[in-house]
Design a protein around this motif. Structure first.
Motif, short mmCIF file in Angstrom:
data_model
loop_
_atom_site.label_atom_id
_atom_site.label_comp_id
_atom_site.label_asym_id
_atom_site.label_seq_id
_atom_site.Cartn_x
_atom_site.Cartn_y
_atom_site.Cartn_z
N ARG A 155 1.04 -4.84 16.06
CA ARG A 155 0.45 -3.48 16.54
C ARG A 155 0.39 -3.62 18.08
O ARG A 155 -0.26 -4.48 18.46
CB ARG A 155 -0.96 -3.19 15.84
N TYR A 157 -1.56 -2.07 21.66
CA TYR A 157 -2.40 -1.27 22.34
C TYR A 157 -2.22 -0.97 23.98
O TYR A 157 -1.49 -1.99 24.45
CB TYR A 157 -3.72 -2.06 22.53
N GLU A 189 3.15 0.23 15.46
CA GLU A 189 2.39 1.27 15.79
C GLU A 189 1.74 0.99 17.15
O GLU A 189 1.62 -0.13 17.74
CB GLU A 189 1.30 1.27 14.90
N SER A 191 -1.52 2.20 19.75
CA SER A 191 -2.71 2.80 19.89
C SER A 191 -2.98 2.89 21.35
O SER A 191 -3.10 2.23 22.12
CB SER A 191 -3.92 1.66 19.24
N GLY A 193 -5.50 3.80 24.14
CA GLY A 193 -6.76 3.62 24.47
C GLY A 193 -7.18 4.24 25.51
O GLY A 193 -6.86 4.01 26.68
N ALA A 221 -1.32 5.91 17.27
CA ALA A 221 -2.81 6.12 16.76
C ALA A 221 -3.57 6.29 18.21
O ALA A 221 -2.87 6.20 19.28
CB ALA A 221 -3.24 4.80 16.21
N VAL A 222 -4.96 6.72 18.11
CA VAL A 222 -5.76 6.85 19.27
C VAL A 222 -6.86 6.13 19.19
O VAL A 222 -7.31 5.95 18.12
CB VAL A 222 -5.91 8.49 19.54
N HIS A 223 -7.52 5.92 20.37
CA HIS A 223 -8.54 4.92 20.44
C HIS A 223 -9.46 5.51 21.49
O HIS A 223 -9.23 5.28 22.67
CB HIS A 223 -8.16 3.39 20.83
N THR A 235 -10.40 13.51 19.56
CA THR A 235 -9.73 13.06 18.19
C THR A 235 -9.09 14.29 17.77
O THR A 235 -8.00 14.49 16.91
CB THR A 235 -10.33 12.39 17.28
N ALA A 246 -6.72 6.94 13.89
CA ALA A 246 -7.49 6.58 14.67
C ALA A 246 -8.41 5.28 14.79
O ALA A 246 -8.73 4.98 13.72
CB ALA A 246 -8.48 7.92 15.00
N ASP A 247 -8.62 4.73 15.78
CA ASP A 247 -9.40 3.35 15.97
C ASP A 247 -10.85 3.94 15.94
O ASP A 247 -11.42 4.98 16.55
CB ASP A 247 -9.37 2.79 17.05
#
Length: 321
Positions: A155, A157, A189, A191, A193, A221-223, A235, A246-247
């Motif tokens: 994954r 970031y 995936e 994320s 951030g 994904a979002v962080h 979000t 989402a993280d």
């Protein structure tokens, strides 16, 4: 034989069910604890991870294989991954900063997913891992290649996707470029951030619009950090744009050691409460999350940053009176 209309209804329902599923990636045991000055006992960390898994969370980032010299809180990473009580259907990824960290993770024989990171800011990369963005991408590619060769999922970031504490606003085109590079490396995936929590619904929408067409949103994904109280709003915008991962961090624990002033992550309890209200399926027991968040805060002697948890606990206390 099923009629054409019935088939269309079934397909529509299947799509709706898919779009209504939302995955929470819990980062409290790693991102939430890494900046704590007082060492959290290993047994407490293990119990935290086990409690989080029992609440229904399916992805729990448990530790970081970084040199203890730089992040002392993660010095017990090997013991953590060896002693977790693993539940079926739950993934327990670890963060690795470089090949040495990956080798240590592999040596435990217990790691089947890693997370690696790059920042969309040269200044942040230099401050964080002492190299430029291009150099960090090259390092990440080496880690990803080695991990995938071992059958380990990867994954990615991207830090500072909205703004950098040293460099200012981030150009969305840089985030797009890095996203494409991470996907090419084999990350399943990515994320995004907002490391210092400066994002707003407007800047997040602008970023996601810039990524649309260039990156499959089902791989994003979002962080969000909640420095300016925008994490939930950001979000919601992400959900409206099609993001379904989402993280978050239990009780809002967290902060970044290389981003002065950045407060904690979006609280998992707040995220779960909001998602429930939006009719999105998380598979998470909010009651158990609230209990776990309050428990870890009491263990650490700190304030619970989750607004939803505080409200629920206050209501429970009044009902007991």
């Amino acid at each position: 034989m099923r009629s054409l209309a019935a088939t269309r209804r079934l397909v529509s329902l299947q799509r709706r069910d898919f779009s209504n599923n939302f995955r929470i990636v819990e980062v409290g045991a790693r991102d939430g604890l890494q900046n704590e000055k007082n060492f959290v006992p290993t047994e407490t960390k293990l119990e935290l991870i086990n409690r989080l898994a029992e609440s229904g969370l399916k992805t729990i980032e448990v530790t970081s294989f970084v040199a203890p010299k730089w992040v002392p809180q993660m010095a017990d990473h090997k013991e953590i991954v060896k002693k977790i009580r693993r539940l079926d259907g739950v993934s327990y990824p670890v963060l690795v900063p470089n090949l040495k960290g990956l080798e240590s993770a592999i040596a435990t024989g217990k790691v089947d997913e890693i997370a690696l990171f790059v920042a969309a800011s040269d200044a942040f990369n230099k401050k964080n891992i002492n190299c430029t963005t291009d150099e960090s991408v090259q390092r990440a590619a080496e880690v990803a290649k080695a991990a995938l060769k071992e059958g380990i999922r990867v994954r990615g970031y991207i830090s500072t996707v909205i703004g950098c504490p040293y460099q200012g606003d981030t150009d969305p085109r840089e985030v797009l470029k890095l996203s494409e590079q991470l996907l090419q490396m084999g990350c399943y995936e990515i994320s995004l951030g907002d490391t210092i929590g400066v994002g707003t619904p407007g800047s997040v929408a602008k970023l996601l619009d810039a990524l649309k067409g260039g990156v499959p949103f089902e791989k994003l994904a979002v962080h969000f950090h909640d420095t300016f109280g925008q994490a939930l709003a950001n979000t919601v915008v992400s959900i409206e744009k099609g993001i379904r991962v989402a993280d978050s961090s239990i009780a809002g624990l967290g902060g970044c050691p290389y981003a002065k002033g950045a407060t904690g992550n979006l609280a998992t309890e707040d995220l779960a409460y909001m998602l429930n209200g939006m009719g999105l399926n998380t598979g998470v027991d909010l009651g158990k999350l609230v209990e776990t968040g309050q428990w870890i805060c009491e263990k650490m002697g700190r304030q619970n940053s989750s607004r939803a948890a505080s409200a629920i606990l206050n209501k429970q206390a009044k009902q007991k009176c």
